[in-house]
Design a protein around this motif. Structure first.
Motif, PDB file in Angstrom:
ATOM      1  N   PRO B  37      -3.950 -48.669 -38.374  1.00  0.00           N
ATOM      2  CA  PRO B  37      -3.907 -49.704 -39.419  1.00  0.00           C
ATOM      3  C   PRO B  37      -3.563 -51.085 -38.858  1.00  0.00           C
ATOM      4  CG  PRO B  37      -2.152 -48.090 -39.715  1.00  0.00           C
ATOM      5  CD  PRO B  37      -3.048 -47.539 -38.662  1.00  0.00           C
ATOM      6  N   PHE B  38      -3.034 -51.137 -37.635  1.00  0.00           N
ATOM      7  CA  PHE B  38      -2.797 -52.449 -37.025  1.00  0.00           C
ATOM      8  C   PHE B  38      -4.100 -53.115 -36.638  1.00  0.00           C
ATOM      9  CE2 PHE B  38       1.278 -50.333 -36.059  1.00  0.00           C
ATOM     10  CZ  PHE B  38       2.085 -51.206 -36.767  1.00  0.00           C
ATOM     11  N   VAL B  39      -5.114 -52.271 -36.424  1.00  0.00           N
ATOM     12  CA  VAL B  39      -6.426 -52.827 -36.041  1.00  0.00           C
ATOM     13  C   VAL B  39      -7.272 -53.050 -37.289  1.00  0.00           C
ATOM     14  CG1 VAL B  39      -8.525 -52.434 -34.707  1.00  0.00           C
ATOM     15  CG2 VAL B  39      -6.313 -51.676 -33.811  1.00  0.00           C
ATOM     16  N   TYR B 215      -1.107 -68.985 -43.334  1.00  0.00           N
ATOM     17  CA  TYR B 215      -0.853 -67.569 -43.655  1.00  0.00           C
ATOM     18  C   TYR B 215      -1.651 -66.664 -42.725  1.00  0.00           C
ATOM     19  CZ  TYR B 215       2.156 -67.693 -47.683  1.00  0.00           C
ATOM     20  OH  TYR B 215       3.239 -67.829 -48.485  1.00  0.00           O
ATOM     21  N   LEU B 216      -2.880 -67.068 -42.484  1.00  0.00           N
ATOM     22  CA  LEU B 216      -3.735 -66.296 -41.589  1.00  0.00           C
ATOM     23  C   LEU B 216      -3.102 -66.238 -40.194  1.00  0.00           C
ATOM     24  CD1 LEU B 216      -6.791 -65.127 -41.718  1.00  0.00           C
ATOM     25  CD2 LEU B 216      -7.293 -67.094 -40.310  1.00  0.00           C
ATOM     26  N   HIS B 217      -2.657 -67.383 -39.734  1.00  0.00           N
ATOM     27  CA  HIS B 217      -2.047 -67.496 -38.421  1.00  0.00           C
ATOM     28  C   HIS B 217      -0.816 -66.593 -38.309  1.00  0.00           C
ATOM     29  CE1 HIS B 217      -0.575 -69.210 -34.732  1.00  0.00           C
ATOM     30  NE2 HIS B 217       0.562 -69.558 -35.316  1.00  0.00           N
ATOM     31  N   GLN B 223       1.411 -59.347 -36.692  1.00  0.00           N
ATOM     32  CA  GLN B 223       0.549 -58.150 -36.630  1.00  0.00           C
ATOM     33  C   GLN B 223       0.314 -57.540 -38.010  1.00  0.00           C
ATOM     34  OE1 GLN B 223       1.102 -55.388 -33.578  1.00  0.00           O
ATOM     35  NE2 GLN B 223       1.329 -56.932 -32.003  1.00  0.00           N
ATOM     36  N   ARG B 224       0.149 -58.402 -38.985  1.00  0.00           N
ATOM     37  CA  ARG B 224      -0.143 -57.894 -40.335  1.00  0.00           C
ATOM     38  C   ARG B 224      -1.622 -58.128 -40.610  1.00  0.00           C
ATOM     39  NH1 ARG B 224       5.086 -60.486 -43.275  1.00  0.00           N
ATOM     40  NH2 ARG B 224       3.764 -60.333 -45.127  1.00  0.00           N
ATOM     41  N   VAL B 228      -4.170 -60.818 -42.709  1.00  0.00           N
ATOM     42  CA  VAL B 228      -5.281 -61.583 -42.134  1.00  0.00           C
ATOM     43  C   VAL B 228      -6.557 -61.359 -42.951  1.00  0.00           C
ATOM     44  CG1 VAL B 228      -6.809 -61.785 -40.127  1.00  0.00           C
ATOM     45  CG2 VAL B 228      -4.325 -61.630 -39.808  1.00  0.00           C
ATOM     46  N   ILE B 229      -6.845 -60.082 -43.214  1.00  0.00           N
ATOM     47  CA  ILE B 229      -8.089 -59.784 -43.932  1.00  0.00           C
ATOM     48  C   ILE B 229      -8.014 -60.274 -45.388  1.00  0.00           C
ATOM     49  CG2 ILE B 229      -9.563 -57.906 -44.790  1.00  0.00           C
ATOM     50  CD1 ILE B 229      -8.971 -56.446 -42.163  1.00  0.00           C
ATOM     51  N   GLY B 230      -6.871 -60.094 -45.999  1.00  0.00           N
ATOM     52  CA  GLY B 230      -6.697 -60.575 -47.377  1.00  0.00           C
ATOM     53  C   GLY B 230      -6.925 -62.073 -47.471  1.00  0.00           C
ATOM     54  N   ILE B 231      -6.340 -62.805 -46.523  1.00  0.00           N
ATOM     55  CA  ILE B 231      -6.501 -64.264 -46.530  1.00  0.00           C
ATOM     56  C   ILE B 231      -7.951 -64.658 -46.244  1.00  0.00           C
ATOM     57  CG2 ILE B 231      -5.849 -66.390 -45.330  1.00  0.00           C
ATOM     58  CD1 ILE B 231      -3.711 -65.413 -47.222  1.00  0.00           C
TER      59      ILE B 231
END
Lengths: 268, 263
Positions: B37-39, B215-217, B223-224, B228-231
């Motif tokens: 899930p980290f990837v 937020y993306l950064h 490592q969330r 990243v994908i949500g943003i």
């Protein structure tokens, strides 16, 4: 207010036009071309004059000089004795392509020239615009977009647009040359009708002799290289004229053979 | 309606594949995630993150901050770009100087301005604005210039014969005549501004407000990947909405007037 409107619509300004010894050269890559060579001409108030000649004879150049869009190299063009120095509201031009503005609707286009005419309120301008659209039978299409109109309808709107500011002189540069024969014939009737109703001085440029004879009270024949006026013909045929009329055909044949004579002599 | 259904089906399928790969379709026997899930986090984790952060107001607030920066930068880019483009179309000396400069700088991805902006302005709002303006200005300038140049000269001639002076012709003829080009230039400028701002927000972490890019950064830093994908979804959404709300009506009007409708 109503009086002012009536005054505006019922005014029939015309003007006398004279061209004196006008010369104009165009500079191309192959040297100078003499578009107009010592051209002189007088056009009376309310006259309907057609300029005819093959391409390169300077007829459109002379029209542009009268419009004030181009300047002669020497000589003068005068309206009622006053030299022309630039474009003016007393002379409206109808171009070969309709040149209507696609970002405005039909009535917006007709209003464009009117908006620059002082002494009228916007409401009066709208009434005037409607009157001219009615005159060219386009009143039903006041709010149509330009691209929705056929070629003939576009030229009708262009006619209304140039008539609306009530110019003294109407200059028409091959306005019907891109239209089909049927549409053109209908417009010959319309333009004669407009001339009878609005009594303007009209200069109509064409390369079609028959068209010139059908419309003009006088046909001015130009020949090219250099552009000169060769001959003038008064056309006394009864109006409204039909382009398929016999006498009209005879006269245009006569003019065509004169024209051929000049251009043949040219190529010898 | 049929076309809509086809689109909908396609996107449902796409999410199903994603869910399958991340072990969320247990009823199909796909209960093991192919990656950690980290990837690649699963759709439900991303959805949960988005839901929580929209409800608690964090994402709406950062959207507000980001949109404010975007609008200010874009507006400045337009206010500078449109008149400069007009000058460039009108005067050869401007197009030989500024026009060439614009052509060159337009080829430079605006993220390349970030290092300079950080040195010049520090970690401030000004640095972000600068990057957005650099991303917008040149493309708007060039498309305005091209638009004005492609106006058929007969319009100006016709206007002159109707008594239009030079300024009147510029404002009431040349400008509206070039509107289709200017609007598509504005649209392109908007896309560039949006990309520039995201790049800038990722690199410039200012204290004056947490934008979406930031937020993306931080999603990456912590490592969330679900963040990243949500943003990323939010970024796509804002881009699409802007296009629909700001430009679609203008373009529809232009197409109707000019008769350039494709259908």
């Amino acid at each position: 207010m109503h009086d002012k409107l009536e005054q505006e619509i019922n005014a029939f300004p015309t003007a006398k036009l004279s061209v004196e010894h006008v010369c104009k050269d165009f500079h191309t890559r192959n040297g100078a071309v003499r578009a107009l060579d010592d051209v002189s001409l007088t056009i009376n108030e309310g006259e309907f004059v057609c300029f005819v000649g093959p391409s390169g004879c300077g007829k459109s150049t002379l029209l542009n000089i009268i419009a004030g869009l181009e300047k002669p190299d020497s000589g003068l063009a005068l309206i009622d004795g006053v030299p022309i120095t630039g474009p003016g509201r007393d002379r409206m031009v109808m171009f070969q392509e309709h040149a209507l503005f696609p970002w405005l609707d039909v009535i917006g286009n007709v209003m464009f020239g009117l908006k620059q005419k002082p002494n009228l309120t916007d409401k009066e301008r709208l009434e005037v615009a409607k009157y001219y659209l009615f005159l060219v039978k386009m009143d039903r299409f006041a709010h149509a977009n330009i691209h929705e109109l056929s070629g003939g309808m576009r030229q009708r709107v262009a006619l209304a647009r140039s008539l609306a500011p009530n110019p003294k002189i109407l200059l028409m540069d091959e306005p019907f040359s891109a239209l089909d024969a049927m549409t053109r014939e209908r417009l010959y009737g319309d333009i004669q009708d407009v001339w009878a109703k609005r009594r303007k001085t009209i200069i109509f440029v064409t390369h079609n002799v028959r068209e010139a004879v059908c419309l003009g009270s006088r046909v001015v024949l130009f020949s090219p290289h250099p552009g000169r006026i060769r001959e003038q013909f008064a056309v006394g045929l009864e109006r409204p004229r039909n382009i398929n009329n016999h006498d009209l055909a005879d006269l245009s044949m006569q003019i065509t053979s004169a024209l051929k004579g000049y251009t043949a002599a040219e190529s010898d | 309606m049929k076309r809509f259904l086809i689109s909908l089906l396609f996107f449902i399928l796409l999410i199903m594949v994603w869910a399958g790969c991340t072990g969320e379709l247990a009823f199909l026997g796909l209960s093991d995630s192919l990656w950690s899930p980290f990837v690649l986090p699963s759709p439900s984790v991303v959805a949960q993150y988005l839901w929580d952060n929209i409800v608690n107001g964090k994402i709406p607030l950062s959207m507000l901050i980001t949109l404010r920066r975007l609008l200010i930068g874009y507006a400045i880019g337009l206010i500078l770009g449109v008149p400069l483009g007009m000058l460039s179309a009108r005067f050869r000396c401007v197009s030989d100087t500024l026009g060439v400069l614009a052509l060159g700088l337009q080829a430079l991805p605006s993220v390349c301005w970030v290092p300079l902006a950080c040195i010049w302005f520090g970690q401030t709002e000004a640095a972000l604005l600068f990057v957005v303006i650099m991303g917008t200005l040149w493309s708007v300038l060039l498309s305005t210039q091209n638009g004005m140049r492609s106006v058929p000269p007969i319009y100006a001639r016709a206007a002159r014969t109707m008594g239009s002076g030079p300024l009147h012709t510029l404002v009431f003829v040349t400008l509206p005549a070039s509107a289709p080009f200017v609007v598509s230039g504005m649209k392109q400028g908007w896309a560039f501004a949006w990309r520039s701002l995201m790049a800038a927000e990722i690199y410039v972490s200012v204290v004056s407000g947490f934008g979406i890019g930031q937020y993306l950064h931080y999603g990456r830093e912590l490592q969330r990947m679900y963040q990243v994908i949500g943003i990323m979804f939010i970024i796509i959404l804002v881009g699409l909405l802007a296009d629909k709300i700001l430009f679609s009506p203008a373009e529809a009007w232009l197409h109707r007037r000019w008769g350039t409708d494709k259908e």
